[in-house]
Design an enzyme around this catalytic site. Structure first.
Site, PDB file in Angstrom:
ATOM      1  CG  ASP A 342       2.661   1.873  -5.605  1.00 44.38           C
ATOM      2  OD1 ASP A 342       3.668   2.596  -5.623  1.00 44.38           O
ATOM      3  OD2 ASP A 342       2.670   0.678  -5.935  1.00 44.38           O
ATOM      4  CG  ASP A 614       1.419  -3.368  -6.190  1.00 49.09           C
ATOM      5  OD1 ASP A 614       1.982  -2.354  -5.726  1.00 49.09           O
ATOM      6  OD2 ASP A 614       1.840  -3.958  -7.205  1.00 49.09           O
ATOM      7  CG  ASP A 618       2.065   0.717  -1.670  1.00 44.05           C
ATOM      8  OD1 ASP A 618       2.628   1.821  -1.756  1.00 44.05           O
ATOM      9  OD2 ASP A 618       2.077  -0.131  -2.578  1.00 44.05           O
TER      10      ASP A 618
END
Length: 875
Positions: A342, A614, A618
């Site tokens: 990410d 985080d 995700d």
């Protein structure tokens, strides 16, 4: 039912909530739509964890072996009144040790994780029974009317009823790094993606600025957050590459042992028929010998070395800020060939900062720029607040963009924004909106009025008194800054004696570039990953321009690799995606389903995939990955639950450290497997030939126990303590399809086993060392033990130039092996009766040790021939 494609009144009418709910309506809603609780995955009981540990491939084969061994010995005891249970006890000890280490280490990690994940008691402000009250998060129901203000965490999904300059940070849910401006009046198309639903708010996101009122449309597991959590729980546990390889190795060992034992049994039957000794007892003895051969093939110490090695490195990684939740993830990290990461909060700080301030003539970093009127604009023309925690880390209350401006002022001047703000006599404020795209604040000075303006470049520049050349210069600088992924805001002011600014042109002060900066260690970590043969792919919810800028800065987007929008990925079939994904480095506007498809496509190509992130968005991909890695500080609870590793410092470079440790674990496992299988091969060949040629077994039960102690005990376990070498991150990752024992090592194992068994048999049959006849059995025993001790150094030198190179980094190994040999020497020379043999003379000891050293010479010659062949191929 969706509400973002309907007007707000429709939502209120449908949910019968124009004036909020009463107590009776709350109860009915809770029954109809459920509670605002996302149920966590039920914690595995100790019994279930124990069963899972016992059903690991290598442990399972040991359990089968111990059953066979116990059965044979119980039968022998019933038949003769005598039996030897030491082998069975040894195997049981190995099972208890390996499963015990696994359960204890994973249990400790789970406790640490639970302390990290303690949830806070949050409340919501709602309208109930005609009054505004505070209630617990779990008490929210569909139909409640909630009120939002800066800093609030949104605790349920809802349709906005009204808003005043509402900005929401949805990065945890969508990956969008910039706070989203909401608009309750909008009615959107049914196909609008989650990130663009500006008339709705979602559970798990945060209000960064403004005020709003919304009606709750979904709670608990029916929220977008809850749906993702539900999908994660449905996913089955996936075997890691190491588990797959251990399973394959177990099957191979069992097959080889079975084939050999069946072959030996058939040959024994032929021999019995030829010699006319074919009877029930002789057939039974041959059958028992065949079963013993199967058990002899099993490397009893392998599960123990796997568990101990993983546990030791798990502890080391914890000191490096990586909390391992699943023991086997320690090794799997070393096999990672692709990291899907990410952007927001993983590669970047998820903190907006002013990185540059520019005029038409020059650009400077904030700390070097000085313009009082600009700093007044920062402080007065704002609604944000700036606070600092105990560690002096800044915290923004309200708009993150305005908070970044206040922090830039403090860093540049050391002054307090609150002092300037309190001294200002504010006459009127025009808040920012999506229509006007500017914010204006008029203040009264001593003898004139001043208007501060900030906003979008196209809105501010058109109102400024600038020449065409100045406009061109400013626009070029803005275009360049926008291409680098920064958000640009322009600042201007105007003075008026009367306070009427209708016909007054603005004075252009500057424009600022605000961005979510890369974490300091990211660039070097990405370089290290590439050097280690690991590809990095960015999957972000941000727009394509921002994603490209960050990816280029981090070193992810280079060469001919592509950056695309998720829309492009979504149109591809799974087969097409598997073909295209190899050349894609960045995917912008990634939804959870996009990330999930990318991970599956990469795994279908044989890649070992790690996913880091985080946000809640995700979590599904993290669960699907071979190694799921979450952020310990900024990570959402759902993401941390789904992951195998939690980064306690949120550092991307910690992943690279984990890779180095993982590769070392894998390398050490291969060394130990080489050692154990070569010992097993020599013992097996020795036993087979002895059975076929009618030799009496040269080793007693106690002697075999001593050999097993060397093979499975502390001396052998020191092979798992090898430290990472300097080249560990310069070698390519191990492929998912690569076996634990490749062809070259299999040949070496068989050659080593054949050499050791042949030499020992020759000494046993012909006494070519010319020791005293009474010392033959002791010489064969010492020769076999010495061969194994020296062979351990061959095993640790796999991948090294010399057999003894790097021993200073594992001093415990030579010390342990030296102590073991010394103990053996004392027994065979001073207390030989322990093993029911005659004492060896010093000359005989020297002869056997020198002969055993030949295994190192043989290994060195093989290595030399291999290197010569490699040089020829390169030439």
């Amino acid at each position: 039912m969706s509400y973002y494609d309907k007007n707000k009144q429709y939502a209120l009418d449908t949910l019968s909530s124009n004036t909020g709910l009463n107590d009776n309506e709350v109860s009915l809603s809770r029954v109809k739509f459920g509670e605002n609780i996302i149920k966590k995955e039920k914690k595995k009981s100790f019994l279930k964890r124990l069963v899972e540990a016992l059903f690991q491939p290598m442990v399972l084969i040991l359990l089968i072996s111990v059953c066979i061994t116990l059965g044979l010995n119980i039968g022998e005891f019933i038949r003769t009144g005598q039996a030897d249970f030491m082998e069975a006890i040894g195997i049981i000890f190995a099972v208890v040790l390996s499963t015990g280490v696994t359960l204890i280490m994973e249990g400790n990690s789970q406790k640490a994780f639970e302390s990290l994940s303690r949830s806070k008691n949050l409340t919501a402000k709602v309208m109930r029974n005609g009054k505004i009250i505070l209630i617990k998060e779990s008490e929210l129901v569909v139909g409640d009317i909630c009120f939002l203000s800066p800093g609030d965490k949104i605790l349920a999904d809802g349709r906005l009823i009204s808003d005043e300059s509402l900005f929401v940070d949805e990065s945890a849910l969508t990956g969008e790094s910039v706070a989203v401006r909401k608009n309750s009046e909008k009615v959107l198309d049914i196909n609008t993606c989650l990130a663009d639903r500006v008339n709705s708010v979602y559970s798990g996101t945060f209000v960064t600025g403004g005020f709003a009122k919304f009606v709750v449309t979904a709670v608990g597991e029916n929220t977008e957050l809850g749906k993702i959590a539900g999908e994660i729980e449905k996913k089955k546990e996936i075997l890691t590459p190491l588990e797959e390889k251990l399973s394959s190795l177990s099957k191979t060992i069992t097959l080889i042992g079975t084939v050999i034992s069946v072959g030996v049994f058939l040959i024994s039957m032929v021999k019995l028929l030829v010699t006319k000794n074919f009877n029930f007892n002789s057939v039974q003895n041959s059958f028992v010998s065949a079963i013993v051969l199967i058990v002899a093939c099993v490397p009893e110490g392998l599960p123990t070395i796997v568990a101990v090695s993983l546990a030791l490195n798990m502890t080391k990684l914890a000191k490096q800020n990586a909390l391992i939740k699943k023991l086997v993830a320690t090794e799997t990290t070393g096999a990672v060939s692709v990291i899907c990461t990410d952007k927001t909060g993983t590669l970047t700080e998820n903190k907006m900062r002013v990185v540059k301030i520019c005029t038409d003539r020059m650009c400077e970093i904030p700390e070097k720029f000085r313009l009082e009127v600009l700093y007044e604009n920062f402080c007065i023309n704002s609604t944000a607040e700036l606070k600092f925690d105990n560690l002096n880390n800044p915290e923004f209350i309200g708009s993150a963009t305005e908070g970044a401006l206040l922090l830039a002022y403090k860093n540049a001047t050391g002054g307090q924004y609150s002092h300037i703000r309190s001294m200002a006599k504010v006459v009127r404020v025009t808040p920012f909106s999506s229509e006007n795209k500017v914010m204006e604040t008029v203040v009264e000075k001593s003898d004139f009025y001043r208007k501060f303006v900030k906003g979008a470049p196209e809105k501010v520049i058109n109102q400024c008194d600038l020449t065409e050349k100045e406009v061109d210069s400013i626009c070029k600088k803005i275009a360049k800054s926008s291409m680098s992924g920064g958000r640009v805001l322009c600042f201007a002011h105007a003075d008026s004696i009367s306070g009427d600014f209708d016909d007054t042109k603005l004075v252009f002060d500057a424009f600022v570039v605000i961005s979510d900066k890369l974490k300091k260690q990211v660039v070097s970590a990405v370089k290290s990953a590439k050097k280690a043969g690991i590809s990095v792919v960015m999957l972000t919810g941000d727009n394509l321009n921002t994603a490209i800028a960050i990816a280029k800065e981090a070193g992810i987007l280079e060469g001919e690799r592509l950056a695309v929008n998720a829309e492009y990925i979504d149109k591809l079939t799974d087969t097409e995606l598997s073909e295209k994904i190899k050349n894609i480095a960045v995917i912008a506007r990634s939804a959870p389903i996009t990330k999930l498809r990318v991970v599956k496509a990469l795994k279908s190509l044989g890649e070992v995939v790690a996913v880091t992130g985080d946000g809640v968005n995700d979590a599904p991909a993290i669960k699907q990955a071979d190694v799921g890695i979450s952020m310990g500080i900024t990570g959402s609870e759902i993401t941390k639950e789904a992951s195998d590793i939690v980064l306690l410092d949120d550092g991307f470079d910690t992943i690279i450290k984990a890779v180095a440790f993982g590769r070392t674990v894998y390398s050490n496992l291969k060394k130990f497997i080489f050692f154990q299988l070569s010992v097993n091969a020599s013992a097996l060949i020795f036993t087979v030939i002895a059975v076929l040629f009618g030799f009496q077994t040269p080793f007693s039960t106690l002697q075999l126990l001593w050999i097993n102690l060397i093979m499975d005990g502390p001396p052998a376990l020191t092979l798992g303590l090898e430290k990472p070498d300097s080249l560990v991150l310069e070698r390519p990752p191990v492929k998912r399809s690569s076996p634990l024992v490749d062809k070259f090592n299999l040949i070496k194992i068989l050659l080593t086993g054949a050499f050791i068994s042949s030499v020992c048999l020759l000494q046993y049959a012909f006494n070519f060392l010319c020791v005293d006849k009474s010392e033959v059995l002791a010489s064969v025993f010492t020769l076999f033990v010495s061969f194994q001790l020296f062979n351990a150094f061959n095993a640790r030198s796999v991948g090294k130039k010399s057999v003894f190179s790097g021993l200073k980094d594992n001093k415990i190994m030579p010390i342990t092996f030296g102590a073991t040999f010394l103990l053996h020497l004392i027994i065979v020379t001073v207390f030989p009766s322990v093993f029911k043999i005659n004492a060896l003379s010093l000359v005989s000891v020297i002869k056997t040790v020198l002969l055993a050293f030949s295994i190192i010479v043989l290994f060195s010659v093989i290595k030399l021939l291999k290197n010569i062949n490699k040089k020829r191929n390169l030439a």
